[in-house]
Design a protein around this motif. Sequence first.
Motif, mmCIF file in Angstrom:
data_model
loop_
_atom_site.group_PDB
_atom_site.id
_atom_site.type_symbol
_atom_site.label_atom_id
_atom_site.label_comp_id
_atom_site.label_asym_id
_atom_site.label_seq_id
_atom_site.Cartn_x
_atom_site.Cartn_y
_atom_site.Cartn_z
ATOM 1 N N GLY A 184 0.900 -1.566 -0.176
ATOM 2 C CA GLY A 184 -0.196 0.480 0.007
ATOM 3 C C GLY A 184 0.905 0.988 -0.029
ATOM 4 N N SER A 185 0.263 2.564 -0.213
ATOM 5 C CA SER A 185 1.005 3.777 -0.559
ATOM 6 C C SER A 185 1.631 4.186 1.117
ATOM 7 C CB SER A 185 0.029 4.554 -1.417
ATOM 8 O OG SER A 185 -1.363 4.571 0.026
ATOM 9 N N THR A 186 1.318 3.768 2.639
ATOM 10 C CA THR A 186 2.281 4.015 3.116
ATOM 11 C C THR A 186 3.229 3.149 3.859
ATOM 12 O OG1 THR A 186 -0.270 4.559 4.268
ATOM 13 C CG2 THR A 186 1.473 4.454 5.162
ATOM 14 N N SER A 225 -6.717 9.849 9.419
ATOM 15 C CA SER A 225 -7.754 10.116 8.926
ATOM 16 C C SER A 225 -8.630 8.302 8.764
ATOM 17 C CB SER A 225 -7.712 10.160 6.959
ATOM 18 O OG SER A 225 -6.853 8.992 6.261
ATOM 19 N N LYS A 226 -7.070 7.719 8.864
ATOM 20 C CA LYS A 226 -7.767 5.584 9.015
ATOM 21 C C LYS A 226 -8.451 5.311 10.332
ATOM 22 C CE LYS A 226 -5.030 4.954 4.755
ATOM 23 N NZ LYS A 226 -4.582 4.417 4.794
ATOM 24 N N LEU A 227 -8.426 6.490 11.270
ATOM 25 C CA LEU A 227 -8.874 5.428 12.837
ATOM 26 C C LEU A 227 -10.334 6.109 12.725
ATOM 27 C CD1 LEU A 227 -6.654 8.738 14.746
ATOM 28 C CD2 LEU A 227 -6.103 5.977 14.208
ATOM 29 N N LEU A 283 -7.749 -4.038 12.842
ATOM 30 C CA LEU A 283 -7.630 -2.696 11.535
ATOM 31 C C LEU A 283 -9.068 -4.064 10.555
ATOM 32 C CD1 LEU A 283 -3.780 -3.789 11.414
ATOM 33 C CD2 LEU A 283 -5.291 -1.993 12.396
ATOM 34 N N VAL A 284 -9.103 -2.491 9.837
ATOM 35 C CA VAL A 284 -9.386 -3.659 8.724
ATOM 36 C C VAL A 284 -8.504 -2.939 7.466
ATOM 37 C CG1 VAL A 284 -10.613 -2.889 6.442
ATOM 38 C CG2 VAL A 284 -11.858 -3.145 8.802
ATOM 39 N N LYS A 285 -7.779 -4.309 6.662
ATOM 40 C CA LYS A 285 -6.463 -4.126 5.822
ATOM 41 C C LYS A 285 -7.697 -4.284 4.177
ATOM 42 C CE LYS A 285 -2.784 -5.148 6.718
ATOM 43 N NZ LYS A 285 -2.881 -4.043 5.524
ATOM 44 N N GLY A 286 -6.824 -4.534 3.067
ATOM 45 C CA GLY A 286 -7.417 -5.320 1.860
ATOM 46 C C GLY A 286 -8.204 -4.325 1.316
ATOM 47 N N ARG A 287 -8.035 -3.082 0.839
ATOM 48 C CA ARG A 287 -8.749 -2.395 -0.302
ATOM 49 C C ARG A 287 -7.329 -2.464 -1.247
ATOM 50 N NH1 ARG A 287 -11.504 1.559 4.241
ATOM 51 N NH2 ARG A 287 -12.716 0.203 4.622
ATOM 52 N N GLY A 288 -6.435 -3.060 -1.229
ATOM 53 C CA GLY A 288 -5.099 -2.991 -1.999
ATOM 54 C C GLY A 288 -4.966 -4.166 -2.380
ATOM 55 N N GLY A 289 -5.974 -5.328 -1.987
ATOM 56 C CA GLY A 289 -6.394 -6.854 -2.464
ATOM 57 C C GLY A 289 -5.207 -7.367 -2.299
ATOM 58 N N ASP A 291 3.108 -2.295 8.459
ATOM 59 C CA ASP A 291 2.121 -2.299 7.461
ATOM 60 C C ASP A 291 0.741 -1.352 7.648
ATOM 61 O OD1 ASP A 291 0.052 -4.739 5.350
ATOM 62 O OD2 ASP A 291 0.589 -2.944 4.530
ATOM 63 N N GLY A 292 0.332 -0.754 6.355
ATOM 64 C CA GLY A 292 -0.573 -0.199 6.626
ATOM 65 C C GLY A 292 -1.660 -0.102 6.603
ATOM 66 N N ALA A 293 -3.213 0.245 7.098
ATOM 67 C CA ALA A 293 -4.175 -0.128 7.158
ATOM 68 C C ALA A 293 -4.967 0.414 6.480
ATOM 69 C CB ALA A 293 -4.526 -0.040 8.912
ATOM 70 N N ASP A 294 -6.589 0.440 6.398
ATOM 71 C CA ASP A 294 -7.570 0.948 5.528
ATOM 72 C C ASP A 294 -8.211 1.420 6.950
ATOM 73 O OD1 ASP A 294 -7.097 0.547 2.887
ATOM 74 O OD2 ASP A 294 -7.599 -1.308 3.916
ATOM 75 N N GLU A 295 -8.447 0.816 8.460
ATOM 76 C CA GLU A 295 -9.240 1.969 9.264
ATOM 77 C C GLU A 295 -8.577 1.259 10.638
ATOM 78 O OE1 GLU A 295 -13.512 0.412 9.075
ATOM 79 O OE2 GLU A 295 -13.698 1.506 7.140
ATOM 80 N N ARG A 319 -2.096 -12.983 1.827
ATOM 81 C CA ARG A 319 -0.568 -12.141 2.600
ATOM 82 C C ARG A 319 -0.362 -11.740 3.285
ATOM 83 N NH1 ARG A 319 2.842 -13.831 -3.869
ATOM 84 N NH2 ARG A 319 0.971 -14.863 -4.093
ATOM 85 N N GLU A 320 -0.596 -10.495 3.829
ATOM 86 C CA GLU A 320 -0.578 -9.967 4.014
ATOM 87 C C GLU A 320 -0.792 -10.402 6.068
ATOM 88 O OE1 GLU A 320 -3.185 -6.844 3.614
ATOM 89 O OE2 GLU A 320 -1.529 -5.112 2.589
ATOM 90 N N LYS A 321 -2.207 -10.620 6.205
ATOM 91 C CA LYS A 321 -2.854 -11.850 6.871
ATOM 92 C C LYS A 321 -1.879 -12.675 7.369
ATOM 93 C CE LYS A 321 -7.185 -11.341 8.304
ATOM 94 N NZ LYS A 321 -8.453 -11.940 8.825
HETATM 95 O O1 DER Z 1 -4.368 -3.041 1.117
HETATM 96 C C1 DER Z 1 -3.658 -3.652 2.292
HETATM 97 O O2 DER Z 1 -4.563 -3.911 3.703
HETATM 98 C C2 DER Z 1 -3.137 -1.999 2.944
HETATM 99 O O3 DER Z 1 -2.662 -2.154 3.664
HETATM 100 C C3 DER Z 1 -4.711 -0.670 2.823
HETATM 101 O O4 DER Z 1 -4.645 -1.149 4.134
HETATM 102 C C4 DER Z 1 -3.759 0.694 3.396
HETATM 103 O O5 DER Z 1 -3.346 1.052 2.594
HETATM 104 P P1 DER Z 1 -2.832 2.664 2.173
HETATM 105 O O6 DER Z 1 -1.532 3.235 3.157
HETATM 106 O O7 DER Z 1 -2.549 2.976 0.202
HETATM 107 O O8 DER Z 1 -3.149 3.382 2.544
#
Ligand code: DER
Length: 234
Positions: free
Chosen positions: A29-31, A124-126, A96-102, A85-89, A106-108
């Motif tokens: 992800g971008s973070t 913004s993710k909180l 966390l919610v993760k996976g908006r990057g698909g 790693d990043g997260a969406d929420e 493998r992350e889990k």
């Molecule tokens: O897809 C993912 O799990 C990414 O880690 C997502 O949760 C965070 O992506 P971002 O850092 O681009 O917001």
Amino acid sequence: LTQDELKKIAAYKAVEFVESGMVLGLGTGSTAKHAVDRIGDLLRLGKLKNIVGIPTSKKTQEQAVSLGIPLSDLDSHPSIDLAIDGADEVDPYLNLVKGRGGSLLREKMVEGACKKFVCIVDESKLVNHLGGSGLAMPVEVVPFCWKFTARKLQNMFESSGCVAKLRNDGKGEAFVSDNGNYIVDLYLKKSIGDLVVASDGILRIAGVVEHGMFLDMATTVIVAGELGITINNK
Ligand code: DER
């Protein structure tokens, strides 16, 4: 500060936890991209040595290869020192919610094998509770009869006003994960209640591979905001 600058601040702070000789889970992800870039920089500058990276996606694998970060996999390194790693929420309990990057499967797998999982987000993710923001709650499903599986998921969370949608790749085709599966995104109007009950229910559906709720997995969440950085430990 822009959102991307905040992401970079959180990422660089997380990399301060990295020590030479570590086996690292490299997020997606971008973070997380900023964290992987920073690790590559420190290796090149000789400030970090003997790092082995375990990538959480093909995309991160390619980034790490381009940075010269030595790579391996879970088969060779079943126990990982630290994942970033990043997260969406992120909720107040560091769920966390993760996976908006698909990349959730493998992350889990990688983050589940880590002694420490440092999650990096901009403020913004909180959220107060997962899945209530109306944004996608990703579920990786097998392509075989995905509509059947999506309908079961939608019915399971009917009381939360759930709508299940197949994620597309932006070119009119179904998105296909690194593992050859589809992603069904659940859009919820209300909270799904007890997260463990929801998680168990989702995983009991035979066509489901994994979902994007990372419950009780992050050991630290680093939040970068306009007013500075906060570090929340489990
Ligand atoms: O897809 C993912 O799990 C990414 O880690 C997502 O949760 C965070 O992506 P971002 O850092 O681009 O917001």
